[in-house]
Design a protein around this motif. Structure first.
Motif, PDB file in Angstrom:
ATOM      1  N   THR A  15      33.253  28.114  40.196  1.00  0.00           N
ATOM      2  CA  THR A  15      33.435  28.797  41.485  1.00  0.00           C
ATOM      3  C   THR A  15      34.002  27.838  42.524  1.00  0.00           C
ATOM      4  OG1 THR A  15      31.634  30.337  41.011  1.00  0.00           O
ATOM      5  CG2 THR A  15      32.245  30.068  43.313  1.00  0.00           C
ATOM      6  N   GLY A 118      43.034  37.272  46.747  1.00  0.00           N
ATOM      7  CA  GLY A 118      42.613  38.027  45.572  1.00  0.00           C
ATOM      8  C   GLY A 118      41.572  37.279  44.761  1.00  0.00           C
ATOM      9  N   ILE A 119      41.725  35.972  44.661  1.00  0.00           N
ATOM     10  CA  ILE A 119      40.729  35.162  43.951  1.00  0.00           C
ATOM     11  C   ILE A 119      39.394  35.239  44.681  1.00  0.00           C
ATOM     12  CG2 ILE A 119      40.072  32.805  43.306  1.00  0.00           C
ATOM     13  CD1 ILE A 119      43.104  32.292  42.847  1.00  0.00           C
ATOM     14  N   THR A 120      39.411  35.146  46.011  1.00  0.00           N
ATOM     15  CA  THR A 120      38.145  35.227  46.749  1.00  0.00           C
ATOM     16  C   THR A 120      37.561  36.638  46.664  1.00  0.00           C
ATOM     17  OG1 THR A 120      39.236  35.664  48.867  1.00  0.00           O
ATOM     18  CG2 THR A 120      38.728  33.371  48.336  1.00  0.00           C
ATOM     19  N   TYR A 121      38.404  37.658  46.586  1.00  0.00           N
ATOM     20  CA  TYR A 121      37.919  39.031  46.384  1.00  0.00           C
ATOM     21  C   TYR A 121      37.148  39.113  45.075  1.00  0.00           C
ATOM     22  CZ  TYR A 121      38.035  44.043  45.464  1.00  0.00           C
ATOM     23  OH  TYR A 121      37.680  45.332  45.161  1.00  0.00           O
ATOM     24  N   TRP A 122      37.731  38.524  44.030  1.00  0.00           N
ATOM     25  CA  TRP A 122      37.073  38.520  42.728  1.00  0.00           C
ATOM     26  C   TRP A 122      35.756  37.751  42.803  1.00  0.00           C
ATOM     27  CZ3 TRP A 122      36.950  34.194  39.166  1.00  0.00           C
ATOM     28  CH2 TRP A 122      36.431  34.524  37.920  1.00  0.00           C
ATOM     29  N   ASN A 125      32.989  39.663  44.702  1.00  0.00           N
ATOM     30  CA  ASN A 125      32.430  40.818  44.007  1.00  0.00           C
ATOM     31  C   ASN A 125      31.898  40.490  42.614  1.00  0.00           C
ATOM     32  OD1 ASN A 125      32.896  43.022  45.915  1.00  0.00           O
ATOM     33  ND2 ASN A 125      35.022  42.418  45.681  1.00  0.00           N
ATOM     34  N   LEU A 126      31.988  39.249  42.199  1.00  0.00           N
ATOM     35  CA  LEU A 126      31.599  38.855  40.844  1.00  0.00           C
ATOM     36  C   LEU A 126      30.122  39.097  40.569  1.00  0.00           C
ATOM     37  CD1 LEU A 126      32.829  37.639  38.315  1.00  0.00           C
ATOM     38  CD2 LEU A 126      32.244  35.385  39.181  1.00  0.00           C
TER      39      LEU A 126
END
Length: 133
Positions: A15, A118-122, A125-126
């Motif tokens: 992360t 988009g990476i931080t969105y993933w 919500n991970l």
């Protein structure tokens, strides 16, 4: 073949690597903005300079947020009033993309911010629990 047990330390390291990658990608977008401004600043009007200022502020805000997350100072879920930092990052993203349109010859430069966002969105919500249907 048995599935490997989850390793929380490895997940945390991964992360952090993703968050630092978001910082690097956002800084690269900022560097490209600076390069474009230096190259063609003499042809800018008032609208273009407003776009440069707004895009710069949005990129700085996103970079600061990603650094703070990577350092463990905040999370994307940290509440700020009635919203959270992830939602505020979405506002910064839209501001940067919109401001980029005002800069001549740079209609899509801010779209490069979609990758780190988009990476931080993933990541955001991970670990969320699934919503009840």
């Amino acid at each position: 073949m048995a599935a490997a047990e989850p390793n929380p330390e490895r997940a945390q390291r991964t992360t952090l690597r993703f968050l630092w990658a978001c910082v690097a990608l956002t800084v690269v977008v900022g560097v490209f903005l600076v390069a474009d401004v230096v190259k063609s600043a003499d042809s800018y009007g008032t609208g273009a300079w407003v776009g440069v200022v707004l895009a710069t502020l949005a990129i700085l805000a996103l970079t600061t947020l990603y650094v703070a997350c990577a350092l463990g100072r905040v999370t994307l879920g940290t509440q700020v009033g009635r919203t959270n930092l992830f939602q505020l990052s979405a506002i910064c993203l839209v501001t940067a993309v919109g401001a980029d349109i005002l800069i001549p010859g740079r209609d899509t430069g801010g779209l490069a911010l979609l990758l780190p966002w988009g990476i931080t969105y993933w990541l955001h919500n991970l670990n969320r629990a699934p919503a009840d249907s």
